[in-house]
Design a protein around this motif. Structure first.
Motif, PDB file in Angstrom:
ATOM      1  N   THR A  49       0.839  -1.206   0.000  1.00  0.00           N
ATOM      2  CA  THR A  49       0.000   0.000   0.000  1.00  0.00           C
ATOM      3  C   THR A  49       0.873   1.256   0.000  1.00  0.00           C
ATOM      4  O   THR A  49       0.617   2.195  -0.765  1.00  0.00           O
ATOM      5  CB  THR A  49      -0.921   0.021   1.231  1.00  0.00           C
ATOM      6  OG1 THR A  49      -1.554  -1.243   1.364  1.00  0.00           O
ATOM      7  CG2 THR A  49      -1.968   1.094   1.094  1.00  0.00           C
ATOM      8  N   GLY A  50       1.899   1.254   0.837  1.00  0.00           N
ATOM      9  CA  GLY A  50       2.783   2.416   0.892  1.00  0.00           C
ATOM     10  C   GLY A  50       3.480   2.658  -0.431  1.00  0.00           C
ATOM     11  O   GLY A  50       3.589   3.787  -0.905  1.00  0.00           O
ATOM     12  N   PHE A  51       3.943   1.574  -1.034  1.00  0.00           N
ATOM     13  CA  PHE A  51       4.677   1.653  -2.291  1.00  0.00           C
ATOM     14  C   PHE A  51       3.787   2.203  -3.411  1.00  0.00           C
ATOM     15  O   PHE A  51       4.157   3.142  -4.122  1.00  0.00           O
ATOM     16  CB  PHE A  51       5.172   0.242  -2.638  1.00  0.00           C
ATOM     17  CG  PHE A  51       6.154   0.179  -3.756  1.00  0.00           C
ATOM     18  CD1 PHE A  51       7.458   0.621  -3.582  1.00  0.00           C
ATOM     19  CD2 PHE A  51       5.788  -0.354  -4.977  1.00  0.00           C
ATOM     20  CE1 PHE A  51       8.369   0.547  -4.611  1.00  0.00           C
ATOM     21  CE2 PHE A  51       6.698  -0.430  -6.013  1.00  0.00           C
ATOM     22  CZ  PHE A  51       7.992   0.022  -5.831  1.00  0.00           C
ATOM     23  N   VAL A  52       2.578   1.646  -3.514  1.00  0.00           N
ATOM     24  CA  VAL A  52       1.682   2.035  -4.618  1.00  0.00           C
ATOM     25  C   VAL A  52       1.124   3.443  -4.397  1.00  0.00           C
ATOM     26  O   VAL A  52       1.078   4.248  -5.323  1.00  0.00           O
ATOM     27  CB  VAL A  52       0.537   1.007  -4.758  1.00  0.00           C
ATOM     28  CG1 VAL A  52      -0.486   1.479  -5.773  1.00  0.00           C
ATOM     29  CG2 VAL A  52       1.101  -0.351  -5.166  1.00  0.00           C
ATOM     30  N   ALA A  53       0.742   3.758  -3.149  1.00  0.00           N
ATOM     31  CA  ALA A  53       0.114   5.058  -2.894  1.00  0.00           C
ATOM     32  C   ALA A  53       1.104   6.203  -3.082  1.00  0.00           C
ATOM     33  O   ALA A  53       0.697   7.341  -3.311  1.00  0.00           O
ATOM     34  CB  ALA A  53      -0.473   5.096  -1.480  1.00  0.00           C
ATOM     35  N   THR A  54       2.405   5.909  -2.981  1.00  0.00           N
ATOM     36  CA  THR A  54       3.398   6.969  -3.161  1.00  0.00           C
ATOM     37  C   THR A  54       3.496   7.421  -4.614  1.00  0.00           C
ATOM     38  O   THR A  54       3.809   8.572  -4.893  1.00  0.00           O
ATOM     39  CB  THR A  54       4.778   6.481  -2.669  1.00  0.00           C
ATOM     40  OG1 THR A  54       4.659   6.086  -1.309  1.00  0.00           O
ATOM     41  CG2 THR A  54       5.821   7.567  -2.757  1.00  0.00           C
ATOM     42  N   MET A  55       3.221   6.492  -5.538  1.00  0.00           N
ATOM     43  CA  MET A  55       3.436   6.826  -6.960  1.00  0.00           C
ATOM     44  C   MET A  55       2.620   8.007  -7.462  1.00  0.00           C
ATOM     45  O   MET A  55       3.181   8.910  -8.086  1.00  0.00           O
ATOM     46  CB  MET A  55       3.213   5.599  -7.815  1.00  0.00           C
ATOM     47  CG  MET A  55       4.371   4.651  -7.722  1.00  0.00           C
ATOM     48  SD  MET A  55       4.046   3.182  -8.669  1.00  0.00           S
ATOM     49  CE  MET A  55       5.236   2.094  -7.928  1.00  0.00           C
ATOM     50  N   PRO A  56       1.280   8.038  -7.216  1.00  0.00           N
ATOM     51  CA  PRO A  56       0.571   9.232  -7.683  1.00  0.00           C
ATOM     52  C   PRO A  56       1.061  10.511  -7.018  1.00  0.00           C
ATOM     53  O   PRO A  56       0.994  11.587  -7.617  1.00  0.00           O
ATOM     54  CB  PRO A  56      -0.897   8.937  -7.326  1.00  0.00           C
ATOM     55  CG  PRO A  56      -0.876   7.800  -6.383  1.00  0.00           C
ATOM     56  CD  PRO A  56       0.373   7.033  -6.655  1.00  0.00           C
TER      57      PRO A  56
END
Lengths: 583, 94
Positions: free
Chosen positions: A146-153
């Motif tokens: 979750t942390g990894f993916v949410a950082t991208m946007p």
């Protein structure tokens, strides 16, 4: 400037040569500083995550203040929030002010505990903590991914900010597919290179330059600009007129009026939940945690919580610049000839300031986006190497291998973010951050609740996370932008049972907690194991130079050596409180 | 959510530093006030009275930047004295 630069912007009013020159010079200075940063508070070796990814965990109050500020006040602040104010008014944009005020009491409550337990056990990411608290790889993976993916946007939002500046200064755009995004690629490559070589020290050093530039620009802007457009009364008057006109036009077109000068009674829930949800979500992001953990003492964070609101004041003034632009009649037209609200602040600066100062302002915005982009990519990369690579791919990874993987992932994360920017609708920049918030907030119970209690069951937290995540994503997908007809068109939806619009993240969070409580009650009734907790109560109070840490550390290590159920103590060896502050 | 002075589970407590609960409770109240006030939107979503041309809605929230900062700092001092530890001397404010 040189002829080929003019060609790049052939279909606009041209390159602003002086502004561009100032921008380039300041950018070069920052680049050199970024590469030199590896000498700052120099360590013997950069080949470990503590050094590359946490700057040796040695930063005091002021560096942490700059770092957290560099981290929290980003292109979101300079580009997305004023753009939202410019386009649809206070509910869409000004909620960022209460958000960044109540943020500090919230982090005050839990961040010192996270700092202490992280130092006692060598945790670098929130997922590390969850792993140690429950010894549950599934829950830890959920938090990490979750942390990894949410950082991208969120990184993508920074690149939108850089691109907005480049577009207004006259670079990029046009018909040539390579020339169109070349300046962004160059800025991106430079950022990637010094992040790779200097780690967290690079943004820490650059954050000083950035903040000085930002404050200079803001102070000049808020003193000089309002007078130029007839004073604050005229500004608020112009904003009110525009919002009323927007709403009248929306009603005429058969749409809901969505613009607001001061929130009306239908928008109270939206305003409050956007502020609360954003505040609770922000310190779940790996990058916010990284910046907090890199401080040298438990109380650095709490002291910072009382001085960081200075940034909130600046943020409020910046938000209002969106309305200054309304009064100034700024026309944010992109190089493709289409109106693009994201350009409003750079355009306002170009219209109102002398060229050289516009260049300083552009540099402030661009560097203000580079710093957080660097910190975010480092933190996302740390999360990957600690909680995905080491946990699932190469269990015997050495610290040097971990650092290597982190460095490579920091490049890859930025590449993903670049894909976001090149493919998604950038009109919606503030929504990037709000979407990330919907996802990341679902890790709040697993991280924050677990800092205070082990009452919650690991399966309850996992199931709550999953339900919140699915609900939030589906709800957000169903929000269709009435103008463009695209999905993910906004981040508010009707709150079931209340019937008012609210931030989806908060609704999903409530659902998440309800599921977690119910499942926990069932699991406890069935006496299902809640995993092994490697932390002890003292861990949550430890400070780097507390004499009691030294004494209890001896006892704690003795406990650990005899405790066969704590497998990764023997393996880690970095279970030393506060490491050794590298000062 | 507690303020961080509860033992995380039912283990024996000698590991938890002695804490002045009244000071911690007061700190908790100080931290809760800005959150409650700013989330209670109806009481400040209005234009009058204006200040230097700023509608009430805006200057009131700017005012809370400073009030919240002061309350958080007071809470910081309270938690330091409640736990009776003075570890914050070394290595800060460089």
């Amino acid at each position: 400037m040189t002829p080929e630069l003019t060609v790049l912007a052939a279909d606009t009013d041209g390159v602003n040569g002086v502004a561009l020159a100032v921008l380039v010079v300041l950018f070069l200075i920052v680049t050199v500083a970024g590469f030199m940063a590896s000498r700052f508070k120099r360590a013997d070796s950069m080949e470990s995550l503590d050094e590359w990814g946490l700057g040796g965990r040695s930063f005091g109050t002021w560096i942490t203040w700059f770092l957290l500020g560099g981290d929290l006040y980003t292109a979101y602040t300079f580009v997305a929030v004023p753009a939202a104010m410019f386009a649809t008014g206070a509910v869409a944009g000004f909620f960022a002010v209460p958000y960044t005020i109540i943020l500090y009491p919230i982090i005050f409550i839990f961040m010192a505990r996270l700092w202490s337990v992280s130092h006692r056990h060598g945790y670098v990411t929130p997922a590390d903590f969850v792993r140690g608290r429950y010894d549950d790889r599934g829950l830890s993976l959920a938090v990490a991914v979750t942390g990894f993916v949410a950082t991208m946007p969120y990184i993508a939002l920074q690149l939108v900010g850089i691109q907005a500046v480049l577009e207004v200064v006259g670079l990029g755009g046009g018909d040539n597919i390579i020339a169109k995004d070349a300046p962004l690629f160059i800025a991106f490559a430079v950022l990637a290179a010094y992040t790779y070589s200097s780690g967290l020290r690079a943004p820490a050093v650059i954050a000083f330059v950035k903040d000085i530039l930002i404050y200079l620009v803001i102070i000049v802007a808020v003193i000089y600009l309002p007078g130029q457009v007839g004073g604050w009364e005229a500004i608020f008057g112009a904003a009110e007129d525009k919002m009323d006109a927007n709403n009248a036009a929306a009603v005429e077109a058969g749409l809901n009026p969505t613009s607001s000068f001061v929130p009306g009674s239908g928008a109270f829930w939206a305003y409050a939940t956007l502020a609360l949800g954003s505040a609770m979500a922000l310190f779940m992001y790996p990058h916010s945690v990284t910046a907090s953990l890199s401080s040298n003492s438990r109380n650095t964070i709490r002291r910072n919580a009382s001085i960081l609101p200075a940034y909130s004041f600046v943020l409020g003034l910046l938000a209002l610049l969106g309305w200054v632009a309304i009064a100034a009649g700024t026309q944010p037209i992109g190089l493709d000839g289409e109106p693009n609200a994201q350009l409003v602040i750079p355009q306002l600066f170009e219209d109102m300031f002398p060229s050289w100062f516009a260049g300083v302002a552009f540099a402030a915005i661009a560097i203000g986006a580079l710093v957080p982009a660097a910190i975010m990519s480092i933190a996302a990369a740390n999360t990957f190497s600690r909680n995905i690579y080491k946990e699932w791919i190469n269990k015997g990874a050495t610290p040097a291998q971990e650092a290597k993987v982190s460095k490579l992932m920091s490049l890859l994360v930025k590449a993903f973010a670049l894909v976001f920017v090149l493919t998604l609708d950038k009109q919606n920049a503030i929504n990037f951050q709000l979407l990330g918030g919907i996802w990341i907030m679902q890790t709040f119970p697993a991280i924050v609740f677990s800092l205070f209690t082990r009452w919650f069951h690991r399966y309850g937290l996992l199931l709550g996370w999953a339900v919140g995540l699915v609900y939030g994503t589906v709800e957000a997908y169903q929000v269709v932008n009435p103008v463009t007809g695209k999905h993910f068109g906004g981040s508010t939806a009707l709150i079931p049972g209340i019937g008012e619009l609210g931030y989806i993240a908060v609704t999903a969070f409530v659902l998440n907690v309800v599921v977690a409580v119910v499942v926990t009650a069932v699991m406890r009734a069935m006496k299902v194991s809640n995993g092994h907790d490697e932390t002890i109560p003292f861990d949550y109070f430890a400070d780097a130079d507390d004499p009691r840490v030294q004494k209890d550390l001896v006892e704690h290590d003795a406990d650990v050596a005899t405790d066969a159920r704590a497998p990764h103590h023997e393996a880690d060896g970095d279970d030393v409180p506060g490491s050794t502050p590298a000062r | 959510m507690s303020l961080g002075n509860n033992s995380p589970q039912s283990r024996p407590d000698p590991e938890v530093p002695p804490t002045d609960m009244r000071k911690m409770a007061l700190a908790g109240v100080l931290l809760a006030i800005p959150i409650v006030v700013l989330l209670w939107v109806p009481h400040y979503a209005k234009v009058e009275p204006t200040l230097f041309g700023f509608p009430f809605f805006f200057w009131y929230q700017f005012l809370w930047v400073f009030l919240c900062s002061a309350m958080t700092y007071a809470a910081f001092r309270l938690t330091l004295s409640a736990r009776g530890k003075t570890s914050h001397k070394a290595g800060e404010d460089r």
